[in-house]
Design a protein around this motif. Sequence first.
Motif, PDB file in Angstrom:
ATOM      1  N   THR A  82      50.767  35.240  31.116  1.00  0.00           N
ATOM      2  CA  THR A  82      49.811  34.761  30.118  1.00  0.00           C
ATOM      3  C   THR A  82      50.304  35.035  28.708  1.00  0.00           C
ATOM      4  OG1 THR A  82      48.002  35.154  31.660  1.00  0.00           O
ATOM      5  CG2 THR A  82      47.406  34.961  29.348  1.00  0.00           C
ATOM      6  N   LYS A  83      50.122  34.045  27.847  1.00  0.00           N
ATOM      7  CA  LYS A  83      50.399  34.220  26.416  1.00  0.00           C
ATOM      8  C   LYS A  83      49.089  34.628  25.764  1.00  0.00           C
ATOM      9  CE  LYS A  83      54.032  30.778  26.111  1.00  0.00           C
ATOM     10  NZ  LYS A  83      54.418  29.482  25.571  1.00  0.00           N
ATOM     11  N   PHE A  84      49.159  35.621  24.904  1.00  0.00           N
ATOM     12  CA  PHE A  84      47.985  36.119  24.210  1.00  0.00           C
ATOM     13  C   PHE A  84      48.119  35.859  22.713  1.00  0.00           C
ATOM     14  CE2 PHE A  84      48.221  38.614  28.093  1.00  0.00           C
ATOM     15  CZ  PHE A  84      46.907  38.575  28.530  1.00  0.00           C
ATOM     16  N   ALA A  85      46.999  35.629  22.074  1.00  0.00           N
ATOM     17  CA  ALA A  85      46.981  35.417  20.633  1.00  0.00           C
ATOM     18  C   ALA A  85      47.273  36.746  19.944  1.00  0.00           C
ATOM     19  CB  ALA A  85      45.619  34.887  20.197  1.00  0.00           C
ATOM     20  N   GLY A  90      42.008  46.864  16.934  1.00  0.00           N
ATOM     21  CA  GLY A  90      40.641  47.038  17.384  1.00  0.00           C
ATOM     22  C   GLY A  90      40.015  45.811  18.016  1.00  0.00           C
ATOM     23  N   GLN A  91      40.708  44.689  17.990  1.00  0.00           N
ATOM     24  CA  GLN A  91      40.165  43.477  18.601  1.00  0.00           C
ATOM     25  C   GLN A  91      40.678  43.354  20.031  1.00  0.00           C
ATOM     26  OE1 GLN A  91      41.343  40.241  16.081  1.00  0.00           O
ATOM     27  NE2 GLN A  91      39.496  40.411  14.822  1.00  0.00           N
ATOM     28  N   PRO A  92      39.877  42.757  20.912  1.00  0.00           N
ATOM     29  CA  PRO A  92      40.339  42.575  22.303  1.00  0.00           C
ATOM     30  C   PRO A  92      41.407  41.482  22.392  1.00  0.00           C
ATOM     31  CG  PRO A  92      38.190  41.558  21.989  1.00  0.00           C
ATOM     32  CD  PRO A  92      38.521  42.268  20.707  1.00  0.00           C
ATOM     33  N   LYS A  93      42.165  41.527  23.493  1.00  0.00           N
ATOM     34  CA  LYS A  93      43.162  40.480  23.722  1.00  0.00           C
ATOM     35  C   LYS A  93      42.452  39.159  23.945  1.00  0.00           C
ATOM     36  CE  LYS A  93      45.476  42.363  27.258  1.00  0.00           C
ATOM     37  NZ  LYS A  93      46.539  42.567  28.236  1.00  0.00           N
ATOM     38  N   ARG A  94      43.063  38.094  23.442  1.00  0.00           N
ATOM     39  CA  ARG A  94      42.516  36.755  23.642  1.00  0.00           C
ATOM     40  C   ARG A  94      43.600  35.893  24.246  1.00  0.00           C
ATOM     41  NH1 ARG A  94      42.150  32.158  20.421  1.00  0.00           N
ATOM     42  NH2 ARG A  94      43.159  33.280  18.742  1.00  0.00           N
ATOM     43  N   GLU A  95      43.308  35.372  25.452  1.00  0.00           N
ATOM     44  CA  GLU A  95      44.284  34.542  26.156  1.00  0.00           C
ATOM     45  C   GLU A  95      44.424  33.196  25.471  1.00  0.00           C
ATOM     46  OE1 GLU A  95      43.456  34.029  30.298  1.00  0.00           O
ATOM     47  OE2 GLU A  95      43.142  36.165  30.615  1.00  0.00           O
ATOM     48  N   ILE A  96      45.676  32.731  25.384  1.00  0.00           N
ATOM     49  CA  ILE A  96      45.924  31.386  24.881  1.00  0.00           C
ATOM     50  C   ILE A  96      46.180  30.462  26.064  1.00  0.00           C
ATOM     51  CG2 ILE A  96      47.501  29.934  23.573  1.00  0.00           C
ATOM     52  CD1 ILE A  96      47.993  32.283  21.724  1.00  0.00           C
ATOM     53  N   GLU A  97      47.084  30.906  26.954  1.00  0.00           N
ATOM     54  CA  GLU A  97      47.489  30.042  28.059  1.00  0.00           C
ATOM     55  C   GLU A  97      48.101  30.880  29.177  1.00  0.00           C
ATOM     56  OE1 GLU A  97      50.813  26.488  28.595  1.00  0.00           O
ATOM     57  OE2 GLU A  97      50.725  27.605  26.737  1.00  0.00           O
ATOM     58  N   THR A  98      47.793  30.503  30.427  1.00  0.00           N
ATOM     59  CA  THR A  98      48.397  31.151  31.584  1.00  0.00           C
ATOM     60  C   THR A  98      49.257  30.130  32.316  1.00  0.00           C
ATOM     61  OG1 THR A  98      46.538  32.666  31.839  1.00  0.00           O
ATOM     62  CG2 THR A  98      47.954  32.364  33.757  1.00  0.00           C
TER      63      THR A  98
END
Length: 171
Positions: A82-85, A90-98
């Motif tokens: 998975t690519k993450f933004a 302090g911010q959670p991980k946000r998925e861009i694309e798997t």
Amino acid sequence: MPKNTMPEMYEEQTDGVEQPSQEQILMSESELLRGLIEAGTEKDSEAAYERIQIRRNGKLKFEFRIRPISEDESLACHDHATKFAPRKRGQPKREIETNMSKFRSWLIYTATVDEDRAKLWDNKQAQQAFNVLQGVDLIDCVLLSGEKDRIIDRINEISGYSDEADETAKN
């Protein structure tokens, strides 16, 4: 007089129904503990391994063993694919694309028994022949889509994702 360790609700509901003795309760607890320990160590035992054969045109090309994987291992495979933004502190991980093909390859790589993984996917000669840098990339080069499907189905089944496991969980 021995201390009564039975919950009060059991004492009140006697209505002619035979209550379990303290010995039966302790025996049941020891059986539960034994079952719990067995379940926790099963995935690492050779009895849980399953042999996978890759055949094409009726000819055996190679074989390897797979083992059940844990939820944490599955999540790690997902993260690898998975690519993450970029994120701020302090911010959670946000998925861009798997990349689902890569995710499936990571599952196969992770589920392959260590000895077989070293001989097969981490084989430097095979990696050089296919011009890849890591074993998980070799899986994409060697296995066909349908073969990966069948292997993933077996991994899921031995890892507890089967209809039989669903029925057991319901009961």
